[in-house]
Motif scaffolding. Structure first.
Motif, PDB file in Angstrom:
ATOM      1  N   ILE A 107     -16.369  82.391  14.884  1.00 51.39           N
ATOM      2  CA  ILE A 107     -17.466  81.564  14.402  1.00 51.39           C
ATOM      3  C   ILE A 107     -18.822  82.182  14.722  1.00 51.39           C
ATOM      4  CG2 ILE A 107     -18.593  79.318  14.643  1.00 51.39           C
ATOM      5  CD1 ILE A 107     -15.834  78.113  15.196  1.00 51.39           C
ATOM      6  N   TYR A 108     -19.019  82.640  15.953  1.00 49.09           N
ATOM      7  CA  TYR A 108     -20.312  83.194  16.324  1.00 49.09           C
ATOM      8  C   TYR A 108     -20.602  84.474  15.543  1.00 49.09           C
ATOM      9  CZ  TYR A 108     -23.994  85.390  19.075  1.00 49.09           C
ATOM     10  OH  TYR A 108     -25.150  85.993  19.462  1.00 49.09           O
ATOM     11  N   ALA A 109     -19.608  85.352  15.419  1.00 44.79           N
ATOM     12  CA  ALA A 109     -19.795  86.598  14.662  1.00 44.79           C
ATOM     13  C   ALA A 109     -20.124  86.299  13.206  1.00 44.79           C
ATOM     14  CB  ALA A 109     -18.539  87.461  14.758  1.00 44.79           C
ATOM     15  N   ASP A 110     -19.483  85.283  12.634  1.00 41.47           N
ATOM     16  CA  ASP A 110     -19.774  84.894  11.251  1.00 41.47           C
ATOM     17  C   ASP A 110     -21.204  84.370  11.120  1.00 41.47           C
ATOM     18  OD1 ASP A 110     -17.254  85.613  10.420  1.00 41.47           O
ATOM     19  OD2 ASP A 110     -16.426  83.583  10.530  1.00 41.47           O
ATOM     20  N   LEU A 111     -21.654  83.628  12.123  1.00 42.77           N
ATOM     21  CA  LEU A 111     -23.009  83.088  12.096  1.00 42.77           C
ATOM     22  C   LEU A 111     -24.044  84.214  12.132  1.00 42.77           C
ATOM     23  CD1 LEU A 111     -25.009  80.741  12.212  1.00 42.77           C
ATOM     24  CD2 LEU A 111     -24.722  80.721  14.699  1.00 42.77           C
ATOM     25  N   ILE A 112     -23.826  85.208  12.991  1.00 41.66           N
ATOM     26  CA  ILE A 112     -24.742  86.349  13.061  1.00 41.66           C
ATOM     27  C   ILE A 112     -24.763  87.091  11.730  1.00 41.66           C
ATOM     28  CG2 ILE A 112     -25.124  88.614  14.127  1.00 41.66           C
ATOM     29  CD1 ILE A 112     -26.018  86.314  15.878  1.00 41.66           C
ATOM     30  N   ARG A 113     -23.600  87.272  11.138  1.00 39.91           N
ATOM     31  CA  ARG A 113     -23.506  87.968   9.850  1.00 39.91           C
ATOM     32  C   ARG A 113     -24.305  87.215   8.774  1.00 39.91           C
ATOM     33  NH1 ARG A 113     -18.494  87.632   9.541  1.00 39.91           N
ATOM     34  NH2 ARG A 113     -18.040  89.546  10.690  1.00 39.91           N
ATOM     35  N   GLN A 114     -24.148  85.897   8.734  1.00 42.74           N
ATOM     36  CA  GLN A 114     -24.870  85.094   7.747  1.00 42.74           C
ATOM     37  C   GLN A 114     -26.376  85.144   7.984  1.00 42.74           C
ATOM     38  OE1 GLN A 114     -23.136  81.181   8.037  1.00 42.74           O
ATOM     39  NE2 GLN A 114     -21.072  81.939   7.600  1.00 42.74           N
ATOM     40  N   ARG A 115     -26.774  85.037   9.249  1.00 45.15           N
ATOM     41  CA  ARG A 115     -28.205  85.101   9.571  1.00 45.15           C
ATOM     42  C   ARG A 115     -28.800  86.454   9.169  1.00 45.15           C
ATOM     43  NH1 ARG A 115     -28.782  83.926  15.749  1.00 45.15           N
ATOM     44  NH2 ARG A 115     -30.854  84.776  15.255  1.00 45.15           N
ATOM     45  N   PHE A 116     -28.066  87.522   9.433  1.00 46.11           N
ATOM     46  CA  PHE A 116     -28.576  88.855   9.102  1.00 46.11           C
ATOM     47  C   PHE A 116     -28.734  89.016   7.599  1.00 46.11           C
ATOM     48  CE2 PHE A 116     -27.676  93.224   7.775  1.00 46.11           C
ATOM     49  CZ  PHE A 116     -28.753  93.874   8.376  1.00 46.11           C
ATOM     50  N   HIS A 117     -27.729  88.639   6.842  1.00 45.99           N
ATOM     51  CA  HIS A 117     -27.806  88.821   5.382  1.00 45.99           C
ATOM     52  C   HIS A 117     -28.887  87.936   4.767  1.00 45.99           C
ATOM     53  CE1 HIS A 117     -24.612  91.695   4.872  1.00 45.99           C
ATOM     54  NE2 HIS A 117     -23.791  90.962   5.597  1.00 45.99           N
ATOM     55  N   LEU A 118     -29.096  86.759   5.326  1.00 44.71           N
ATOM     56  CA  LEU A 118     -30.176  85.905   4.839  1.00 44.71           C
ATOM     57  C   LEU A 118     -31.531  86.544   5.150  1.00 44.71           C
ATOM     58  CD1 LEU A 118     -31.110  83.276   3.550  1.00 44.71           C
ATOM     59  CD2 LEU A 118     -30.973  82.182   5.797  1.00 44.71           C
TER      60      LEU A 118
END
Length: 358
Positions: free
Chosen positions: A314-325
């Motif tokens: 979950i945390y890794a997915d959140l970082i990925r989403q934040r970065f791409h945004l």
């Protein structure tokens, strides 16, 4: 060891000379005062000169955008506590702790070996990453100029080079890099871990400040040198809140693209980083470690390709989403930069070479 002693050395990332994983025996000092004397003795940087037998190394990792690399130095005085290269010091019977940042090796004959390998009839030109294991622009480069010599040779041979650094010393070579960039022979990645100077001083003590690195991005971009920014490493509850700011300010500075890498703790880096957390951020140390384990299958490190750079969960997915945004908002590319040109590679003529009859 007292807490005062643990913070005695300023300007160094590690607080200990942890035993390397290949050591068969471990030594312990009986007297704290004897330990302190040894501790003080390791403040100064020592440089050993090595006659390298070979220089260009290859890897088959699908996680990195290069196959060939060159490292002119072993160890790194920057002292980044999280450095994935620290365990390499264990191969030369030195500690990945303080030894890694105080006992350095310079491959003093690197330019000669590099030129010899480029001339090898079996060599097939492809981009070479310069200074991947340890920073090619770390402080001792200012006196030794090994990296500068390697770049000059690369330009003579039209050998494409990619660089990654967090050092302002790269500005010394701006004119040369500009010439190489004009022929699509060079790309530069600037690593920006934090824009907080107080954090930088303890996390990566002998590096340029984050804002200085943004100025490097600007200087490189103004010279039309392709430049990307690495927000790396992203550390839970330490610098992860800066991700969007780093991306945004990198775009303003002129970067063409940006990427991120999650914190990696291979081998001896895990206990070194754990000690660093308890020394500098004791109030959140266990929270940080717990979140790292959440991303690494319950462990502090997972070496699997495809996961080691980004983590999972979950945390890794959140970082990925934040970065791409973040890159979408700034207009930066999250893709690798365009390929460098290998078609120009040539072995320059030497004095005394026979002239062609045609």
């Amino acid at each position: 060891m007292s807490s005062d002693l643990k913070t005695f050395i300023k300007g160094r990332g590690s607080n200990s000379n942890i035993t390397g994983r290949f050591e068969k025996t471990q030594s312990h000092l009986e007297d704290e005062y004897a330990y302190e004397a040894t501790y003080e003795a390791q403040i100064h940087t020592e440089v050993r000169y090595e006659q390298a037998k070979s220089l260009i190394t290859s890897n088959t990792s699908p996680d990195v955008p290069f196959r060939l690399s060159v490292n002119p130095y072993r160890g790194c005085e920057h002292g980044c506590i999280y450095c994935f290269a620290r365990p390499s010091h264990a191969y030369i019977d030195l500690s990945p702790g303080l030894d890694f940042e105080t006992k350095l090796t310079a491959k003093i004959n690197a330019p000669n070996v590099f030129e010899r390998e480029l001339c090898n009839i079996r060599y097939q030109c492809q981009p070479i990453a310069l200074g991947i294991n340890t920073d090619a622009y770390q402080p001792i480069e200012k006196q030794l100029n090994i990296t500068r010599s390697l770049l000059e040779i690369a330009y003579q041979y039209k050998q494409p080079i990619s660089l990654i650094t967090k050092s302002a010393l790269i500005t010394r070579d701006l004119s040369l890099l500009e010439k190489m960039a004009a022929e699509n022979l060079v790309q530069v990645a600037i690593s920006i871990t934090t824009l907080d100077n107080d954090l930088k001083r303890i996390l990566e003590p002998r590096t340029a400040s984050g804002h200085t690195r943004l100025n490097l991005v600007k200087a490189l971009s103004e010279r039309r040198i392709p430049t990307t920014v690495l927000a790396a490493p992203v550390i839970p509850f330490v610098n992860d809140h800066e991700l969007e700011s780093i991306v945004h300010q990198s775009a303003e500075a002129g970067a063409q693209s940006a990427h991120y890498i999650m914190l990696r703790l291979p081998h001896e880096v895990a206990p070194l980083f754990t000690d660093w957390l308890h020394t500098h951020l004791p109030d959140r140390a266990e929270h940080v470690l717990s979140r790292i384990k959440d991303m690494r299958g319950g462990q502090l490190y997972d070496s699997q390709f495809g996961k080691r750079m980004t983590g999972e969960g979950i945390y890794a997915d959140l970082i990925r989403q934040r970065f791409h945004l973040a890159i979408k908002k700034t207009g930066l590319s999250g893709e690798r930069m365009l390929p460098l040109d290998c078609s120009l590679f040539r072995i320059p003529p030497k004095s005394g070479d026979q002239l062609s009859l045609i």
